[in-house]
Design an enzyme around this catalytic site. Structure first.
Site, PDB file in Angstrom:
ATOM      1  N   CYS A 174       0.814  -1.212   0.000  1.00  0.00           N
ATOM      2  CA  CYS A 174       0.000   0.000   0.000  1.00  0.00           C
ATOM      3  C   CYS A 174       0.851   1.267   0.000  1.00  0.00           C
ATOM      4  O   CYS A 174       0.322   2.359  -0.159  1.00  0.00           O
ATOM      5  CB  CYS A 174      -0.958  -0.009   1.175  1.00  0.00           C
ATOM      6  SG  CYS A 174      -0.114  -0.001   2.761  1.00  0.00           S
ATOM      7  N   CYS A 199     -57.512 -30.240 -29.030  1.00  0.00           N
ATOM      8  CA  CYS A 199     -58.414 -31.361 -28.769  1.00  0.00           C
ATOM      9  C   CYS A 199     -58.429 -32.214 -30.021  1.00  0.00           C
ATOM     10  O   CYS A 199     -58.623 -31.714 -31.132  1.00  0.00           O
ATOM     11  CB  CYS A 199     -59.822 -30.842 -28.469  1.00  0.00           C
ATOM     12  SG  CYS A 199     -61.070 -32.145 -28.490  1.00  0.00           S
ATOM     13  N   CYS A 236     -53.435 -32.959 -13.334  1.00  0.00           N
ATOM     14  CA  CYS A 236     -54.132 -34.175 -13.757  1.00  0.00           C
ATOM     15  C   CYS A 236     -54.073 -34.320 -15.278  1.00  0.00           C
ATOM     16  O   CYS A 236     -54.183 -33.352 -16.015  1.00  0.00           O
ATOM     17  CB  CYS A 236     -55.576 -34.092 -13.286  1.00  0.00           C
ATOM     18  SG  CYS A 236     -56.607 -35.409 -13.926  1.00  0.00           S
ATOM     19  N   CYS A 295     -56.696 -38.371 -22.718  1.00  0.00           N
ATOM     20  CA  CYS A 295     -55.481 -38.367 -21.905  1.00  0.00           C
ATOM     21  C   CYS A 295     -54.506 -37.352 -22.501  1.00  0.00           C
ATOM     22  O   CYS A 295     -54.212 -37.382 -23.692  1.00  0.00           O
ATOM     23  CB  CYS A 295     -54.845 -39.753 -21.879  1.00  0.00           C
ATOM     24  SG  CYS A 295     -53.150 -39.751 -21.234  1.00  0.00           S
ATOM     25  N   CYS A 311     -62.327 -31.509 -23.009  1.00  0.00           N
ATOM     26  CA  CYS A 311     -62.360 -30.337 -23.880  1.00  0.00           C
ATOM     27  C   CYS A 311     -63.562 -29.492 -23.491  1.00  0.00           C
ATOM     28  O   CYS A 311     -64.687 -29.983 -23.426  1.00  0.00           O
ATOM     29  CB  CYS A 311     -62.448 -30.759 -25.346  1.00  0.00           C
ATOM     30  SG  CYS A 311     -62.683 -29.358 -26.450  1.00  0.00           S
TER      31      CYS A 311
HETATM   32 ZN   LIG Z   1       0.096  -2.197   3.519  1.00  0.00          ZN
END
Ligand SMILES: [Zn+2]
Ligand SMILES: [Zn+2]
Ligand SMILES: [Zn+2]
Ligand SMILES: [Zn+2]
Lengths: 510, 161
Positions: free
Chosen positions: A128, A293, A306, A319, A311
């Site tokens: 730093c 359908c 389900c 089904c 229709c």
């Molecule tokens: Zn440092």
């Protein structure tokens, strides 16, 4: 309803019943895993005569393989110490005799090594460049940096990179920071310290074949399942486990699939998912939520789980999966689950053979995808129903308990649809023959039972029909649960008896 | 942490601009802020890249220098990435110093020098294996890619997250 599968007593950690489709396992909290880890650390620390922080670095370096570590350490301790980052690579490169881990003195060394300072100068941190920093830290290598930089570095490694092995910031230095150093560098950052501890535990769990971390986000539980630790056992069992923190944390101990893929073996599940992935574009159209359908061609949208569709326009009952008339499904010869192989006979040339193989795949995939979708839809539907029932509880004299039966039934439907979903992956790979037919009989019976229960769950609810509905739903749910157990039990027995024959090469089978 | 990041970059910039001149072949083109810096890299002497000039772009955030900067070749404003087995045509570079081997004691100039010598030592001008696939799926920030460093053979990138 099978209460065993619902109850989760949090005080017991041992799971797995005497059923052949269940595997024995234990769930461990992070604290329990830490204790196991600590036992290994103390063992090594006592044998080698080193502190526990050093023992931990050595064990992590050897992936927690104690025997190998002891072997190597006895053979050449210093090379193991260097490789594990316990000591610097070459003692000669260590700068100066100051090996204290922490120094609050300012140093006399200037950044530029070329010009030795004649008068003491303040320590300038080489990271730093702050010369007002007087607090420094260094690992055994002596590379000194200010505490602020150490803290930022350690925290960045842990939080951004998920790294628990933190090496010295010094250039070309491979000394690893022991745990007490890391905690000191983090100072009072408890959150990062906790994350570090979790990373260490994960490393321990990943190195141990008997353990697996719960894959659910932010869960810190571990499952111990020695019964499924070796790959060879995965040809006879499907090790589905629940982590114990939450009953939804269900996953496979044997493979990365999150969720329950019973009754299908890990290797077969993997093949199937790969196939679905590879063929996803071809199969996408089938997942579509709307269909026509088959009688009046008006568009029908599926809004419940389900598969018995009516229709709205022409009242035709059919089904959803096979689009065939529903009447046929109500009779004994319900055969929506079986693939009609007549196309195979006609497959004389390569082109029709490949079409037949696609059709065959789509037959199974369609049903697989549908159960997945239906499971989701039933849960959505349940949320609506629950709201309605809560309202009813306010307007009628029904108690909270009396309106709860739906929840358990919906859970059962969801669970069984997951089983059903996977039975289609299983059936896709099962070789034709008697055994496959028996499997498909069980599949059909479960499917029929689930569809019946699903339909019941979608029936209109009025306060006056609740007691009857409750009785029907509860009875059906018990039956569904039984069918599910029969199927899982028979499949699991089949693995143990080596009864199943595959139409492809499966990993682990000759 | 943000004070470290700006103080550190100010110090590095001062060194580049005044104190110590960058090595020959490395020239600072742009450093108007602490977010993006651009250098020109040229390989001098006997090399496959004789006469070519490349732009090397650094992107920083306040995790610098504890985490590596995002470094890539400039592939717009008329510039192209060098054809090199570790450089993708989108400018992304597979070099361990920008990932696992990054250390906070390294600097912007150390990265420039490493990349320059990576080019100088190149023996065959060829694209990395799987360049097209990578470029099609690569994230904007090369740091999001988890490269597997395999020294002299082709790198195998995979997207993280
Ligand atoms: Zn440092
Ligand atoms: Zn060091
Ligand atoms: Zn969990
Ligand atoms: Zn599995």
């Amino acid at each position: 309803m099978d209460m065993e599968t619902f109850s989760q007593d949090p005080s017991t950690t041992s799971k797995g019943k005497g059923k052949s489709y269940e595997v024995e396992y234990e769930t461990l909290s992070q604290k329990l895993v830490e204790e196991l880890m600590q036992a290994d650390v103390e063992h090594i620390s006592a044998i080698f005569g080193v502190d526990s922080a050093t023992a931990a670095l050595l064990l992590r370096h050897m992936d927690w393989n104690k025997d190998r570590l002891i072997d190597k350490f006895m053979d050449n301790a210093s090379s193991v110490n260097v490789a594990a980052g316990v000591t610097p690579a070459s003692p000669a490169s260590s700068p100066g005799p100051d090996r204290s881990r922490r120094s609050t003195r300012t140093t006399t060394k200037s950044l530029k090594k070329a010009e030795p300072a004649p008068t003491p100068q303040p320590f300038v941190c080489p990271i730093c460049f702050d010369d007002s920093q007087v607090e420094t830290l260094a690992l055994v290598c002596g590379h000194k940096f200010c505490t602020g930089c150490w803290g930022a570095y350690v925290s960045s490694k842990i939080r951004e990179e998920g790294e628990h092995r933190i090496i010295c910031m010094g250039e070309n230095c491979s000394v690893v920071a022991p745990d007490p150093f890391i905690l000191r560098a983090l100072d009072d950052d408890a959150e990062t310290a906790a994350r570090f501890q979790e990373l260490v535990v994960r490393n321990f769990v990943a190195s141990n074949k008997n353990l697996k971390f719960c894959p659910f986000p932010s869960c810190t539980n571990t499952v111990s399942c020695p019964a499924a630790a070796s790959r060879s056992t995965l040809t006879t069992i499907v090790p589905t486990v629940v982590c114990g923190a939450d009953s939804r944390h269900k996953f496979c101990f044997g493979c990365p699939i999150e969720g329950d893929h019973r009754p299908v073996l890990c290797a077969v599940s993997k093949m199937w998912l790969q196939k679905c992935h590879d063929d996803s574009e071809t199969a996408n159209w089938i997942k579509s939520n709307t269909k026509e359908c088959s009688k009046c061609q008006s568009t029908i949208e599926k809004n419940g789980g389900c598969n018995h569709m009516t229709c709205k326009k022409c009242k035709y009952e059919f089904c959803w999966v096979c689009m065939g008339p529903w009447v046929e499904h109500g009779t004994a010869w319900y055969s929506c689950n079986r693939f009609d192989d007549k196309a195979g006979v006609e497959a004389r040339d390569a082109q029709s053979a490949s079409r037949a193989s696609l059709e065959r795949y789509l037959h199974y995939y369609n049903r697989w995808a549908n159960h997945e979708q239906s499971a989701k839809l039933s849960v959505e539907l349940y949320v609506k129903t629950e709201k309605k029932m809560e309202e009813m509880q306010l307007t009628t004299d029904l108690t909270w308990i009396e309106v709860q039966f739906m929840k358990k039934a919906v859970d059962e439907v969801e669970k069984c649809r997951t089983t059903l979903k996977w039975t289609y992956a299983m059936a896709y790979y099962l070789a034709k023959g008697n055994e496959k037919e028996l499997f498909e009989d069980n599949q059909r019976d479960l499917e029929k039972a689930v569809e019946d229960l699903s339909e019941l769950l979608e029936s209109p609810i009025e306060p006056e029909n609740i007691p009857t509905l409750r009785q029907k739903v509860t009875d059906k749910a018990v039956y569904v649960s039984k069918r599910n157990q029969i199927l899982l039990e028979d499949t699991a027995q089949g693995y143990l008896e080596d009864r199943w024959r595959w139409n492809v090469a499966v990993e682990g089978f000759d | 942490m943000s004070t470290v990041y700006t103080r550190r970059l100010s110090k590095e910039l001062a060194e580049i601009q005044t104190e110590t001149k960058p090595p020959i072949g490395i020239r600072l083109l742009k450093a108007d802020d602490f977010e993006t810096w651009i250098f020109e890299i040229e390989v001098l002497g006997d090399s496959l890249y004789r006469g070519e000039r490349f732009g090397l772009k650094f992107r920083f955030d306040n995790s610098y220098p504890f985490s590596a900067p995002a470094v890539q070749f400039v592939v717009d404003s008329g510039m192209k990435a060098p054809v090199h087995p570790h450089v993708y045509t989108n400018g992304h570079i597979c070099a361990s110093i920008l990932g696992d081997d990054w250390s906070p004691t390294l600097s912007v100039m150390a990265v420039c020098i490493t990349i320059q010598s990576m080019l100088a030592s190149c023996k065959r001008k060829e694209l990395p294996e799987g360049n097209d696939t990578y470029v099609r799926t690569a994230p904007d920030n090369p740091k999001k890619t988890h490269f597997v460093y395999d020294d002299d053979t082709s790198p195998f990138p995979s997207n993280r997250v």
